[in-house]
Design a protein around this motif. Structure first.
Motif, PDB file in Angstrom:
ATOM      1  N   SER A   1       0.819  -1.215   0.000  1.00  0.00           N
ATOM      2  CA  SER A   1       0.000   0.000   0.000  1.00  0.00           C
ATOM      3  C   SER A   1       0.854   1.266   0.000  1.00  0.00           C
ATOM      4  O   SER A   1       2.066   1.219   0.220  1.00  0.00           O
ATOM      5  CB  SER A   1      -0.909   0.005   1.237  1.00  0.00           C
ATOM      6  N   LEU A   2       0.190   2.387  -0.224  1.00  0.00           N
ATOM      7  CA  LEU A   2       0.879   3.680  -0.133  1.00  0.00           C
ATOM      8  C   LEU A   2       1.432   3.900   1.265  1.00  0.00           C
ATOM      9  O   LEU A   2       2.495   4.505   1.440  1.00  0.00           O
ATOM     10  CB  LEU A   2      -0.088   4.816  -0.494  1.00  0.00           C
ATOM     11  N   LYS A   3       0.716   3.382   2.276  1.00  0.00           N
ATOM     12  CA  LYS A   3       1.193   3.508   3.653  1.00  0.00           C
ATOM     13  C   LYS A   3       2.479   2.716   3.837  1.00  0.00           C
ATOM     14  O   LYS A   3       3.414   3.177   4.506  1.00  0.00           O
ATOM     15  CB  LYS A   3       0.113   2.993   4.616  1.00  0.00           C
ATOM     16  N   ASP A   4       2.536   1.526   3.223  1.00  0.00           N
ATOM     17  CA  ASP A   4       3.768   0.723   3.283  1.00  0.00           C
ATOM     18  C   ASP A   4       4.927   1.475   2.639  1.00  0.00           C
ATOM     19  O   ASP A   4       6.047   1.487   3.160  1.00  0.00           O
ATOM     20  CB  ASP A   4       3.570  -0.621   2.569  1.00  0.00           C
ATOM     21  N   ALA A   5       4.638   2.095   1.484  1.00  0.00           N
ATOM     22  CA  ALA A   5       5.671   2.854   0.781  1.00  0.00           C
ATOM     23  C   ALA A   5       6.135   4.045   1.605  1.00  0.00           C
ATOM     24  O   ALA A   5       7.323   4.364   1.662  1.00  0.00           O
ATOM     25  CB  ALA A   5       5.140   3.323  -0.566  1.00  0.00           C
ATOM     26  N   GLU A   6       5.195   4.691   2.279  1.00  0.00           N
ATOM     27  CA  GLU A   6       5.531   5.840   3.124  1.00  0.00           C
ATOM     28  C   GLU A   6       6.407   5.395   4.296  1.00  0.00           C
ATOM     29  O   GLU A   6       7.415   6.038   4.621  1.00  0.00           O
ATOM     30  CB  GLU A   6       4.254   6.497   3.641  1.00  0.00           C
ATOM     31  N   ASN A   7       6.024   4.287   4.933  1.00  0.00           N
ATOM     32  CA  ASN A   7       6.799   3.775   6.066  1.00  0.00           C
ATOM     33  C   ASN A   7       8.212   3.390   5.650  1.00  0.00           C
ATOM     34  O   ASN A   7       9.149   3.478   6.449  1.00  0.00           O
ATOM     35  CB  ASN A   7       6.095   2.574   6.693  1.00  0.00           C
ATOM     36  N   ALA A   8       8.362   2.941   4.397  1.00  0.00           N
ATOM     37  CA  ALA A   8       9.678   2.518   3.901  1.00  0.00           C
ATOM     38  C   ALA A   8      10.484   3.686   3.351  1.00  0.00           C
ATOM     39  O   ALA A   8      11.616   3.504   2.907  1.00  0.00           O
ATOM     40  CB  ALA A   8       9.506   1.456   2.819  1.00  0.00           C
ATOM     41  N   GLY A   9       9.901   4.890   3.360  1.00  0.00           N
ATOM     42  CA  GLY A   9      10.611   6.074   2.878  1.00  0.00           C
ATOM     43  C   GLY A   9      10.793   6.117   1.374  1.00  0.00           C
ATOM     44  O   GLY A   9      11.793   6.615   0.871  1.00  0.00           O
ATOM     45  N   LEU A  10       9.794   5.588   0.627  1.00  0.00           N
ATOM     46  CA  LEU A  10       9.918   5.484  -0.826  1.00  0.00           C
ATOM     47  C   LEU A  10       9.224   6.597  -1.604  1.00  0.00           C
ATOM     48  O   LEU A  10       9.554   6.830  -2.761  1.00  0.00           O
ATOM     49  CB  LEU A  10       9.344   4.134  -1.291  1.00  0.00           C
ATOM     50  N   LEU A  11       8.275   7.265  -0.988  1.00  0.00           N
ATOM     51  CA  LEU A  11       7.426   8.197  -1.735  1.00  0.00           C
ATOM     52  C   LEU A  11       8.168   9.431  -2.234  1.00  0.00           C
ATOM     53  O   LEU A  11       7.688  10.131  -3.118  1.00  0.00           O
ATOM     54  CB  LEU A  11       6.231   8.625  -0.875  1.00  0.00           C
ATOM     55  N   GLY A  12       9.322   9.713  -1.684  1.00  0.00           N
ATOM     56  CA  GLY A  12      10.081  10.870  -2.138  1.00  0.00           C
ATOM     57  C   GLY A  12      10.869  10.604  -3.405  1.00  0.00           C
ATOM     58  O   GLY A  12      11.378  11.544  -4.035  1.00  0.00           O
ATOM     59  N   LYS A  13      10.972   9.343  -3.805  1.00  0.00           N
ATOM     60  CA  LYS A  13      11.717   9.003  -5.011  1.00  0.00           C
ATOM     61  C   LYS A  13      10.947   9.415  -6.257  1.00  0.00           C
ATOM     62  O   LYS A  13       9.720   9.339  -6.307  1.00  0.00           O
ATOM     63  CB  LYS A  13      12.002   7.495  -5.033  1.00  0.00           C
ATOM     64  N   ASP A  14      11.671   9.838  -7.290  1.00  0.00           N
ATOM     65  CA  ASP A  14      11.058  10.399  -8.491  1.00  0.00           C
ATOM     66  C   ASP A  14      10.068   9.437  -9.144  1.00  0.00           C
ATOM     67  O   ASP A  14       8.953   9.824  -9.500  1.00  0.00           O
ATOM     68  CB  ASP A  14      12.159  10.774  -9.488  1.00  0.00           C
ATOM     69  N   THR A  15      10.481   8.157  -9.307  1.00  0.00           N
ATOM     70  CA  THR A  15       9.577   7.198  -9.971  1.00  0.00           C
ATOM     71  C   THR A  15       8.319   6.944  -9.150  1.00  0.00           C
ATOM     72  O   THR A  15       7.251   6.688  -9.716  1.00  0.00           O
ATOM     73  CB  THR A  15      10.300   5.860 -10.212  1.00  0.00           C
ATOM     74  N   TRP A  16       8.431   7.015  -7.829  1.00  0.00           N
ATOM     75  CA  TRP A  16       7.254   6.818  -6.989  1.00  0.00           C
ATOM     76  C   TRP A  16       6.314   8.014  -7.062  1.00  0.00           C
ATOM     77  O   TRP A  16       5.095   7.856  -6.979  1.00  0.00           O
ATOM     78  CB  TRP A  16       7.666   6.558  -5.544  1.00  0.00           C
ATOM     79  N   ARG A  17       6.853   9.207  -7.231  1.00  0.00           N
ATOM     80  CA  ARG A  17       5.996  10.393  -7.367  1.00  0.00           C
ATOM     81  C   ARG A  17       5.260  10.380  -8.706  1.00  0.00           C
ATOM     82  O   ARG A  17       4.095  10.758  -8.794  1.00  0.00           O
ATOM     83  CB  ARG A  17       6.831  11.668  -7.254  1.00  0.00           C
ATOM     84  N   LYS A  18       5.954   9.942  -9.761  1.00  0.00           N
ATOM     85  CA  LYS A  18       5.368   9.984 -11.106  1.00  0.00           C
ATOM     86  C   LYS A  18       4.439   8.793 -11.371  1.00  0.00           C
ATOM     87  O   LYS A  18       3.405   8.948 -12.034  1.00  0.00           O
ATOM     88  CB  LYS A  18       6.481   9.997 -12.157  1.00  0.00           C
TER      89      LYS A  18
END
Length: 258
Positions: A114-131
């Motif tokens: 989930s997006l929450k999992d990605a947030e907890n893992a610190g991934l949402l700041g990465k360019d590919t995750w934003r796009k």
């Protein structure tokens, strides 16, 4: 080498083959001028059933480890004939789900990300995750499901999209650790340890000579017991006297050498 499909028949031929590929502008840039990496990639590809050119386009090296792109992993599993079905969908538009069932297993494997999992893992700041957040969520759920359900097909090779995320997390953690280390005040070494090191150096680690120096410098009686960790039992003033005497001797030695 075979005249039909250029399959190397020996290690020497394989290495020459890789050298030719490394000079080509058609190989991925990560393999350009790296015949050794090409050789390893081809071997890993062969392990899971990819021909040399498929290996070069579908295998990447992340953090020094070979990995395979998610679409290629799915293709390998489908080609193995062991998959009964695979379903990929989203729950509430924020959680990617991958469900797959092996033909030889009674229960399907279901994995979510989930997006929450990605947030907890610190991934949402990465360019590919934003796009492309949905695509990245899908690939992470798929990676978990395929690796858990078909380890024999993938032979333990990681999924590229997942390994790229791990790289980001590891680098972030390293940066945080470095920042925390810099902010921590340095602990001053105890005076008895400083004096002990100077004593060891001055007396060449000879314990009897060390004790003799301590007795003479502090005017201690011959019968004074200097046992065990005796430096820790001295007062700070006594340690200061020893430190000064040792440093003065060192200065004299340096002056004589000069």
């Amino acid at each position: 080498m075979s005249s039909n499909n250029l399959v190397p028949q020996s290690f020497t031929e394989r290495m020459e083959y890789c050298k030719v590929l490394a000079k080509s502008n058609l190989v991925p840039k990560d393999f350009k001028d790296k015949p050794e990496d090409i050789l390893v990639a081809i071997d890993f590809g062969a392990m899971v059933g990819l021909n040399p050119m498929q290996a070069l386009t579908n295998i990447s090296v992340i953090n020094g480890r070979p990995s395979i792109w998610g679409d290629a992993a799915l293709a390998l599993v489908k080609a193995s004939g062991k998959m009964e079905y695979i379903k990929e969908y989203f729950k509430d538009d924020v959680t990617a789900v991958c469900e797959t069932k092996r033909k030889d297993e009674p229960v399907a494997v279901v994995r979510e990300f989930s997006l929450k999992d990605a947030e907890n893992a610190g991934l949402l700041g990465k360019d590919t995750w934003r796009k492309y957040p949905k695509r990245m969520l899908q690939m992470r759920a798929r990676a978990w499901a395929l690796r858990d359900a078909y380890p024999d097909v993938l032979s333990g090779i990681q999924i590229t999209e997942e390994m790229q995320d791990v790289e980001v997390v590891e680098e972030t953690q390293k940066s945080e650790i470095k920042a925390e280390t810099k902010s921590l005040p340095k602990k001053e070494e105890p005076l008895y340890k400083i004096v002990g090191n100077l004593l060891m150096e001055r007396c060449n680690a000879d314990k009897d000579k060390m004790k003799e120096f301590v007795r003479e410098t502090l005017n201690l009686p011959e019968e004074a017991e200097l046992k065990g960790k005796y430096l820790q039992n001295l007062t700070e003033d006594e340690l200061r006297v020893l430190q000064t005497a040792l440093q003065n001797e060192e200065l004299k030695l340096q002056a004589e050498k000069a």
